[in-house]
Design an enzyme around this catalytic site. Sequence first.
Site, PDB file in Angstrom:
ATOM      1  N   GLY A 114       0.822  -1.197   0.000  1.00 21.37           N
ATOM      2  CA  GLY A 114       0.000   0.000   0.000  1.00 21.37           C
ATOM      3  C   GLY A 114       0.859   1.251   0.000  1.00 21.37           C
ATOM      4  O   GLY A 114       2.051   1.213   0.325  1.00 21.37           O
ATOM      5  N   CYS A 115       0.249   2.373  -0.358  1.00 23.25           N
ATOM      6  CA  CYS A 115       1.000   3.628  -0.468  1.00 23.25           C
ATOM      7  C   CYS A 115       1.481   4.131   0.891  1.00 23.25           C
ATOM      8  O   CYS A 115       2.668   4.445   1.068  1.00 23.25           O
ATOM      9  CB  CYS A 115       0.167   4.679  -1.190  1.00 23.25           C
ATOM     10  SG  CYS A 115      -1.506   4.898  -0.542  1.00 23.25           S
TER      11      CYS A 115
END
Length: 344
Positions: free
Chosen positions: A148-149
Amino acid sequence: MVKVGIFGATGYTGVELIRILSKHEKVEIKYLSSQSYNTIAISNVYSSLLGFCDKVLEEVDFERAMSECDVIFTALPSGHAAKIAREAVKKGIKVIDLGADFRFDDYSIYKEWYSGEYDGYDGIKRVYGLPEIYRDDIKEAQVVGNPGCYPTSVILGLMPLLKNGIIEGKIIVDSKSGVSGAGRSPSQNNMYAECNENIKAYNVAKHRHIPEMEQELSKIFGETVSVVFTPHLAPMTRGILSTMYCKLKKDIDVDTVYDIYADFYKKEYFIKVLEPGHYPATKSVYGSNFCHIGFEVDKRTNTLIVMSAIDNLVKGASGQAVQNMNIMFGIDENTGLDIVPIYP
């Protein structure tokens, strides 16, 4: 040439994949799927791609995609990648999932935090796709769960400290993200009138990236790490700036911290450690696969403050996915990603 297919080609991460891969010297894009725009050329959906990729979007067709591709990127909502991965693995095709389906060691944690359910990994060998930790495993992987970012920005920011046992395992994280992180589907929260000249917290203490952060940070530390996480939506298109507050186990000065980071990341092309007194900014990594890291020591409170900046769509998503693809196929890791950030 590596033959590539993308499921979910018209979301922001999908089109960012196309932007990067269209100039990748070792890649041929063979298949693009879209539920919303099938039969339309991708360059008629995103005119930025005119002349770079004019391929017509198609309906989801597993058989056709798998007959033509060496690797499939899935840029789909959670719960949709596992079926594709199962079919691909049977045929020896590699899969890189930009969703959350393959990020967790324990499937029960996925079910607790994500709404898109599927019937577990069912024997699929998956690797968490953060190259700075799992490069050797990624080389041999059939299925990669792209991070995920927010976790990317946080894990990269904290890894040298946890590896060296410099901080305690209770960490406070404050992150600001551009609105592209919310995706392309319209909602009240990402309307111009709601975002412009406004910054707001959301999903405080319950964002679904928390267990992903804690999973990976705990493995690095060798003990349980707990994260208090507050994400914010900022009035910008791209970028994540994460600020991490860490209690020190011993006295340390900022120059020593710099030396630890510089040594730890000396072989990592995409990680840039800023000298003391210089702090990361999202604009300095805009459109690139770089992560900038800075820090400051607050001696008064015995706190080490770490800051990291990434582009949420590149190192936080599609760029990292291409980096993983390069590793999986024995291609120089920087290929297609050696992009100077856009400034201003």
